[in-house]
Enzyme design. Structure first.
Site, PDB file in Angstrom:
ATOM      1  N   GLY A  18       4.898   9.910  -0.318  1.00 25.77           N
ATOM      2  CA  GLY A  18       5.282   8.640  -0.929  1.00 25.77           C
ATOM      3  C   GLY A  18       6.600   8.079  -0.434  1.00 25.77           C
ATOM      4  N   ASN A 156      -2.428  -2.091   4.512  1.00 26.13           N
ATOM      5  CA  ASN A 156      -2.238  -0.688   4.882  1.00 26.13           C
ATOM      6  C   ASN A 156      -1.129  -0.586   5.927  1.00 26.13           C
ATOM      7  OD1 ASN A 156      -2.816   2.128   5.072  1.00 26.13           O
ATOM      8  ND2 ASN A 156      -4.066   1.755   6.895  1.00 26.13           N
ATOM      9  N   HIS A 158      -0.189   1.710   9.159  1.00 22.35           N
ATOM     10  CA  HIS A 158      -0.803   2.703  10.037  1.00 22.35           C
ATOM     11  C   HIS A 158       0.227   3.196  11.055  1.00 22.35           C
ATOM     12  CE1 HIS A 158      -3.931   4.860  12.076  1.00 22.35           C
ATOM     13  NE2 HIS A 158      -3.433   4.403  13.216  1.00 22.35           N
TER      14      HIS A 158
HETATM   15  C1  GRF Z   1       2.789   7.333   6.914  1.00 27.68           C
HETATM   16  O1  GRF Z   1       3.100   7.743   8.245  1.00 27.68           O
HETATM   17  C2  GRF Z   1       1.749   6.256   6.933  1.00 27.68           C
HETATM   18  O2  GRF Z   1       1.827   5.405   8.040  1.00 27.68           O
HETATM   19  C3  GRF Z   1       0.472   7.048   7.004  1.00 27.68           C
HETATM   20  O3  GRF Z   1       0.703   8.167   6.190  1.00 27.68           O
HETATM   21  C4  GRF Z   1       2.099   8.448   6.127  1.00 27.68           C
HETATM   22  C5  GRF Z   1       2.464   8.439   4.684  1.00 27.68           C
HETATM   23  O4  GRF Z   1       3.737   8.900   4.429  1.00 27.68           O
HETATM   24  N1  GRF Z   1      -0.656   6.234   6.611  1.00 27.68           N
HETATM   25  P1  GRF Z   1       4.348   8.733   2.972  1.00 27.68           P
HETATM   26  O5  GRF Z   1       3.386   9.336   1.967  1.00 27.68           O
HETATM   27  O6  GRF Z   1       4.593   7.282   2.717  1.00 27.68           O
HETATM   28  O7  GRF Z   1       5.642   9.520   3.014  1.00 27.68           O
END
Ligand code: GRF
Length: 272
Positions: A18, A156, A158
């Site tokens: 998160g 989203n 990515h």
């Molecule tokens: C991030 O690198 C995001 O781009 C990907 O998953 C990761 C999530 O990290 N989809 P977090 O849970 O926000 O620390």
């Protein structure tokens, strides 16, 4: 704040650490993001992101998708699948190369879990659903509740420069391929996996001495900035959906400060 800016009600879906959620909370608390987070939903009961939300007084909920993985198919079929389920099966583009029965089975489980998420979200009436490290697929059933032809309402982040390296390991894939630059992409979600209209992208260098951990850190800094900024553009009414030359929907960013923002972000990522 611009005249036309609307404070957005967000629902944030997470699965893990998160840190992107944290960045949104920080931007909101710093007055840089005109939004409030109505709820954080996690499919993982142990997600650290839930604690981050609670620390800031943000309501949380858990929908454990694994509960639907345990049920046998007949139980699921007897369950409360929506009447449009067959249409969802025909439209879906997330499962490929599987026998029809298997696709139906997986979608049934996914849709049942999504019904639970949708029931949580409905009374909150969010303007935007933000996926922030949400490690579950999204079916056309869920998407149909928030997207229309002219309006996309699921975003989203990515960790790669789409359309390169869709899937779950954008940093690992960019690194092991030997890319000299990596990137991050904020996009609207459509019915494919990581195929929706791109909102914003930023790049970072991959130097010879780097490791995947180093580039992940570099990329995450970009993610935190560009995701909140993209949501802010939506709040400001600065994201316009247009039809591209090939008929695919594309996003135009109307904010005149957009190039400067990307330039500064890129400069930071390249400074050594
Ligand atoms: C991030 O690198 C995001 O781009 C990907 O998953 C990761 C999530 O990290 N989809 P977090 O849970 O926000 O620390």
């Amino acid at each position: 704040m611009k005249e036309k800016t609307k404070k957005l009600k967000l629902a944030v879906l997470i699965s893990g650490g998160g840190t992107n959620l944290q960045a949104m909370i920080d931007h909101i608390e710093a007055g840089k993001l005109d939004a409030e987070i109505s709820v954080v939903v996690s499919n993982n009961p142990d997600a650290d992101g839930l604690i981050r939300a609670q620390k800031h007084g943000v309501p949380t909920a858990i929908v454990d998708y694994r509960n639907y993985g345990k049920k046998s198919l007949p139980e699921i079929v007897k369950g409360t699948l929506p009447k449009e389920f067959d249409e969802v099966v025909n439209r879906q583009r997330i499962y490929s190369g599987l026998p029809d029965g298997e696709v139906k089975d997986r979608l049934a489980r996914l849709v049942l879990a999504e019904q639970e998420v949708l029931a949580l979200l409905k009374p909150l009436n969010p303007d935007l659903i933000c996926l922030a490290g949400f490690m579950r697929l999204i079916s056309p059933y869920f998407i149909g509740h928030y997207n229309t032809k002219d309006r996309y309402r699921i975003m989203n982040i990515h960790p790669a420069l789409l359309p390169a390296f869709p899937g779950t390991d954008g940093y690992g894939d960019s690194f092991s391929y030997g890319c000299r630059f990596g990137g991050v992409t904020v996009h609207f979600v459509d019915e494919g996996e990581d195929t929706g209209p791109i909102i914003a992208q930023a790049i970072y260098p991959i130097w010879p001495e780097d490791t995947v951990e180093v580039i992940r850190k570099r990329g995450l800094e970009l993610e935190y900035a560009i995701y909140s900024q993209s949501i802010q553009w939506m709040a400001q009414g600065d994201l316009k959906l247009v039809s591209g030359e090939d008929g695919r929907p594309q996003v135009r960013i109307l904010d005149p400060k957009y190039p400067k923002f990307i330039e500064q972000l890129t400069q930071q990522a390249f400074s050594r």
